[in-house]
Design a protein around this motif. Sequence first.
Motif, PDB file in Angstrom:
ATOM      1  N   SER A 277       0.858  -1.180   0.000  1.00 30.17           N
ATOM      2  CA  SER A 277       0.000   0.000   0.000  1.00 30.17           C
ATOM      3  C   SER A 277       0.900   1.238   0.000  1.00 30.17           C
ATOM      4  N   VAL A 278       1.024   1.870  -1.159  1.00 32.91           N
ATOM      5  CA  VAL A 278       2.009   2.940  -1.339  1.00 32.91           C
ATOM      6  C   VAL A 278       1.702   4.120  -0.423  1.00 32.91           C
ATOM      7  N   LYS A 279       0.463   4.564  -0.411  1.00 33.20           N
ATOM      8  CA  LYS A 279       0.120   5.749   0.381  1.00 33.20           C
ATOM      9  C   LYS A 279       0.331   5.503   1.864  1.00 33.20           C
ATOM     10  N   ASP A 280      -0.159   4.374   2.386  1.00 27.08           N
ATOM     11  CA  ASP A 280       0.024   4.077   3.809  1.00 27.08           C
ATOM     12  C   ASP A 280       1.496   3.933   4.144  1.00 27.08           C
ATOM     13  N   TYR A 281       2.272   3.304   3.237  1.00 23.78           N
ATOM     14  CA  TYR A 281       3.704   3.124   3.491  1.00 23.78           C
ATOM     15  C   TYR A 281       4.402   4.477   3.597  1.00 23.78           C
ATOM     16  N   ILE A 282       4.049   5.406   2.696  1.00 16.14           N
ATOM     17  CA  ILE A 282       4.662   6.741   2.733  1.00 16.14           C
ATOM     18  C   ILE A 282       4.276   7.474   4.014  1.00 16.14           C
ATOM     19  N   ILE A 283       3.007   7.382   4.408  1.00 15.30           N
ATOM     20  CA  ILE A 283       2.549   8.093   5.617  1.00 15.30           C
ATOM     21  C   ILE A 283       3.280   7.587   6.853  1.00 15.30           C
ATOM     22  N   TYR A 284       3.375   6.253   7.018  1.00 12.22           N
ATOM     23  CA  TYR A 284       3.996   5.719   8.224  1.00 12.22           C
ATOM     24  C   TYR A 284       5.504   5.935   8.218  1.00 12.22           C
ATOM     25  N   CYS A 285       6.108   5.952   7.042  1.00 10.88           N
ATOM     26  CA  CYS A 285       7.526   6.294   6.973  1.00 10.88           C
ATOM     27  C   CYS A 285       7.745   7.734   7.441  1.00 10.88           C
ATOM     28  N   MET A 286       6.897   8.632   6.969  1.00 14.02           N
ATOM     29  CA  MET A 286       7.031  10.042   7.381  1.00 14.02           C
ATOM     30  C   MET A 286       6.865  10.205   8.885  1.00 14.02           C
ATOM     31  N   GLU A 287       5.934   9.464   9.445  1.00 22.96           N
ATOM     32  CA  GLU A 287       5.688   9.627  10.874  1.00 22.96           C
ATOM     33  C   GLU A 287       6.782   8.984  11.716  1.00 22.96           C
ATOM     34  N   LYS A 305      15.737   6.136   3.598  1.00 21.51           N
ATOM     35  CA  LYS A 305      16.186   5.642   2.289  1.00 21.51           C
ATOM     36  C   LYS A 305      15.053   4.922   1.568  1.00 21.51           C
ATOM     37  N   ASN A 306      14.300   4.117   2.300  1.00 14.76           N
ATOM     38  CA  ASN A 306      13.158   3.425   1.677  1.00 14.76           C
ATOM     39  C   ASN A 306      12.114   4.413   1.178  1.00 14.76           C
ATOM     40  N   LEU A 307      11.886   5.504   1.961  1.00 15.03           N
ATOM     41  CA  LEU A 307      10.896   6.496   1.546  1.00 15.03           C
ATOM     42  C   LEU A 307      11.304   7.140   0.224  1.00 15.03           C
ATOM     43  N   PHE A 308      12.560   7.515   0.109  1.00 17.35           N
ATOM     44  CA  PHE A 308      12.975   8.184  -1.128  1.00 17.35           C
ATOM     45  C   PHE A 308      13.093   7.204  -2.291  1.00 17.35           C
ATOM     46  N   LYS A 309      13.269   5.924  -1.989  1.00 21.61           N
ATOM     47  CA  LYS A 309      13.187   4.924  -3.062  1.00 21.61           C
ATOM     48  C   LYS A 309      11.778   4.872  -3.638  1.00 21.61           C
ATOM     49  N   VAL A 310      10.783   4.921  -2.754  1.00 21.16           N
ATOM     50  CA  VAL A 310       9.393   4.905  -3.233  1.00 21.16           C
ATOM     51  C   VAL A 310       9.105   6.162  -4.038  1.00 21.16           C
TER      52      VAL A 310
END
Length: 894
Positions: A277-287, A305-310
Amino acid sequence: MAFLSELKQDTQNALKYYRAAYSLVHELRAHETNMLEIKTMAGFINYKICRLCFQHNTPLDAIAQFRKHIDLCKKKIGSAELAFEHSAWMSKQFQSFGELFDEAIKLGLTAIQTQNPGFYYQQAACYSQDRKQMAQQLCQAGTTYPSPDPLDTQSGGLDFYGQRPWRQGHQSIDPTDPEKEKMGILALQIKERDVPHSELIIALLSNAVAQFKKYKCPRMKSHLMVQMGEEYYHAKDYTKALKLLDYVMCDYRTERWWPLLTAILTTALRCAYLMASVKDYIIYCMELLGRASTLKEEQKSRIEKNLFKVLMNKVPEAEAECDPSSVSAARSLWSDRMALSGSNELTVEMQDYIPFIQCKARFQSPSFHVDQPIQLQVFLRADCPHPVSFTKLSVSLSNQEYNQWCVVEPSGPETRTLSPWKPESYSFSFVARTEDVGRKVEITGVEVMLGSDGGRCVFLSWRGAGGDAASTQEALQASRSSRRWGRGAEARQEPDWDGVTLQHSTMIISRVPKISVQLSHQPPALSNEMYRIGLTVQSQEDAVARDVRLTAGLKPGQEAGLGQNTHVTLDGSAVCDDSAPALLTEVPLGDLKPGEQLQTCVFVRCVSTGPRVFLFHVAYSIDTAVEGRRIVCRCHKDETVAVETVVPFDVSVKFVSTKFEPLEQVAVDVPFLLMTDVLSSSPWPLLLSSSQLQLLTVTSNTPQLQSQLQQVVLQTGEGASECFCLRVPPGASSNSTMATGQYILSWRRKCYGSDGPLIQTTVPLPHVVLESVPLYIYADLPSFGRVRESLPVRYHIENRTAQLQEVEIAVDPSDAFMFSGLKQVRLRVLPGTEQALLYNFYPLMAGYQTLPQLSLSLPHCPTASGTALRRFLPQRIFVKPQGRQADDASIAAA
């Protein structure tokens, strides 16, 4: 016996027998081979005892029995290889008691927060979790189920509850066949593998959550929902796990439980990765990169690093502690997601989370003049370990026409970078429209774009002027800290992040006017007068003030009745009527050159007394330049003045007889006097121009009514009086009330001179009560007499009835007079006629002397008394002393 008593509905004896049976069960010698049988029987009997206690409405006895039961059995584990069975049995005990407790509540029992079925469901779930862990440890040895089946019996059932199938008919403590014992244990372990432990745990936790929600225990509910989410995660139902964890994260953000929130976010991040789930993954990475996360720096670096890979449309690395079989499936899903060409733009609302980029926006002032550029600042700070680049920053305002001036967008492939923990400030400036004067401009949102068009674009959106789920509490703590430690941080070069406050709106106000407005008047105002207020407007502008307009009158927002009792006009030559408004609006005054001034007068008529506030609003247009743009500003200046309205004078009116005696009733066709007294209460001199008497039913007793108050000036506290002789015409009915008319005074302030209009104040005259007299007697006599000189007096007797009247008259002697004439007489007066009696009085003493009194009586009219008839006659007369002729001649000459 207990069961038989229960069938006979003798629950008291049944409870006694069940208690005795329970004690006997625990007196048995317990061994590993019969441990399960003892616990099974104890569980059955305990269930019966607790159920009967609830039926008897003794819940404390039921709870005490259950606690005793648990204390006696919790250490009777039995075989170590089958320890999971003990955890399953303990879980069942707590579940059964929770169901009994819940059933009793439905039948009327009252529970409380600290003692409700939820705690027992929760404990049952805990033992089920222990069962799951033990099963994972103990049930990994065997791979094939033993044959023949050791759990199969020839009869298809057990002889006694709790016995092992392979021990049927064996009463010894020691096992008969060790190999058969081993195969039986292996069969039970293999069967335990197929038990859906997560489903059992989730069902129990769900029951507990429902109970804690019912009894308003929010923290217990949130804690158990986290456990449910983790069980869903272990059961690989990631969608439900993510839904539950996302629901409870709001509570932990609000209550600032950062370690707990970090643990929940870590589990949620694993679910989002395994679901791709791209959106949820980005949100939880940010938090997890944000300030609320308690992860170590190396863990945050890996997540960043994972966030900027996405963001670059690449597959992220697997999260730690994920199931290897699920990781391979997740990588396949991520590859499919990244291969999709569309939907590469995501918008994340930051208010609901605690992200790794903080945003605060503010206007530099709560208000700006329309001829000033509006200054807006946006502060950004990154809380992650490494610098963050963003592509675009934009601010949305309530008036979308200003949005084009509030954008930071580097040209070409360039980006802006945020250093870790270092605030960055971005300033914007724009010119307000003149149409927005008097309106608010609000920040509706701030948006930061991460990524690029070639990869994946994520728009971080803040509603209003920024802030997130933890900003409110942080701002409160910062304000307390600043008050405690003072302003020592002002020497720092970079902005203090905690000291930056949000200012989400600003008011656009009109340009500062460069004119002076002066008012001149003489308070207080007098009721009903044309009160003059002089207005002088002088320009201090550098250019021509065009289209000068005046709004003058009663200031809005005062008492409702003042609007109908206040009238404003520019024409002071005449008294305005009630149609004049209380507020004159948009009166054109022309143009005003630099340094020029204009003067005008506003006249106010206040009908009622009391305080009033008057507004003078002068508006004009002027051309000006703001940052190279020519705009037309509408400026205005307001002046207010409070004026008290008072009564100019008090008028009192009274009716008296010709002898100046107060009258309660007025006789028909008999002269009487009207006395008016005017007392000035004005602080300014008043000019009484004239007075007028408007009569309705009464008439004047003199040929012509003339004002006795012509051009009279009254100072404060001075009074003026006048007198009118009136008569009620004959024919008016007696014993009735009659309106007399009104008294009108024409006046103005003396200082206004002849230019000021005359004000007419009308005073209604009081009503009079009429009476009729059967006999009217009046006297003709000189105004004064002289000692020892004849004083002729003629008495007129007039019959006003329709009958013949006999009048008996007697003259009473007096020490001050001798008289000649009839001392006693009886005469008849025809209807409508009069008789006259002549007497010569001879005064003996000087000064005010009482005349000889007439005694009157009417034999045919007993209602008329002599006193009532004598009231029209004079009682006294002034007698001058006897003097020489020369003295009289000198007095006459003087």
